[in-house]
Design a protein around this motif. Structure first.
Motif, PDB file in Angstrom:
ATOM      1  N   GLU A   1      -3.566   3.932   0.063  1.00 61.26           N
ATOM      2  CA  GLU A   1      -4.259   3.221  -0.997  1.00 61.26           C
ATOM      3  C   GLU A   1      -3.550   1.919  -1.346  1.00 61.26           C
ATOM      4  O   GLU A   1      -2.336   1.789  -1.187  1.00 61.26           O
ATOM      5  CB  GLU A   1      -4.351   4.088  -2.257  1.00 61.26           C
TER       6      GLU A   1
ATOM      7  N   GLN B   1       1.020   5.736   0.694  1.00 57.55           N
ATOM      8  CA  GLN B   1       0.360   6.954   1.155  1.00 57.55           C
ATOM      9  C   GLN B   1       1.197   8.149   0.735  1.00 57.55           C
ATOM     10  O   GLN B   1       2.337   8.316   1.180  1.00 57.55           O
ATOM     11  CB  GLN B   1       0.176   6.938   2.671  1.00 57.55           C
TER      12      GLN B   1
ATOM     13  N   TYR C   1       0.858  -1.168   0.000  1.00 52.68           N
ATOM     14  CA  TYR C   1       0.000   0.000   0.000  1.00 52.68           C
ATOM     15  C   TYR C   1       0.903   1.228   0.000  1.00 52.68           C
ATOM     16  O   TYR C   1       2.087   1.130   0.324  1.00 52.68           O
ATOM     17  CB  TYR C   1      -0.892   0.019   1.247  1.00 52.68           C
TER      18      TYR C   1
END
Length: 118
Positions: free
Chosen positions: A46, A39, A37
């Motif tokens: 995300e 950021q 993920y």
């Protein structure tokens, strides 16, 4: 205690490549899935890419399809994020994640910063 340790972040020029590593403290077969993920500053975290450990099924965010892959080295208990054709908008802190569905375990690394800039 599960530990996920990311490495490989840094500064890269647009169009360049970078490979992130996520080393798990134990066998990755104890997880159902692992993933990456990210950021970016001022934005929410995300999903980038995930992989099912047993089936090998992968999932990618539309923004990275065709540019990123998520290979796994099961012998080294390590998941990678191979990033090619990097863009400035890929700049973010990248986090490794691992989940265990039966126990609800959801584990995160501390993150590694990727900066794409000329």
């Amino acid at each position: 205690q599960v530990q996920l340790v990311e490495s490989g972040g840094g500064l890269v020029q647009p169009g360049g490549s970078l490979r992130l590593s996520c080393a798990a403290s134990g066998s990755i077969f104890s997880f159902n899935a692992m993933g990456w993920y990210r950021q970016a500053p001022g934005k929410e975290r995300e999903l980038v890419a995930t992989i099912s450990i047993y089936s090998g099924i992968t999932n990618y965010a539309d923004s990275v399809k065709g540019r990123f892959t998520i290979p796994v080295d099961k012998a080294k208990n390590t998941v990678y994020l191979q990033m090619n054709s990097l863009k400035p908008e890929d700049t973010a802190v990248y986090y490794c994640n691992a989940v265990r569905y039966h126990s609800g375990g959801d584990y995160w690394g501390k993150g590694t910063l990727v900066t794409v800039s000329s």
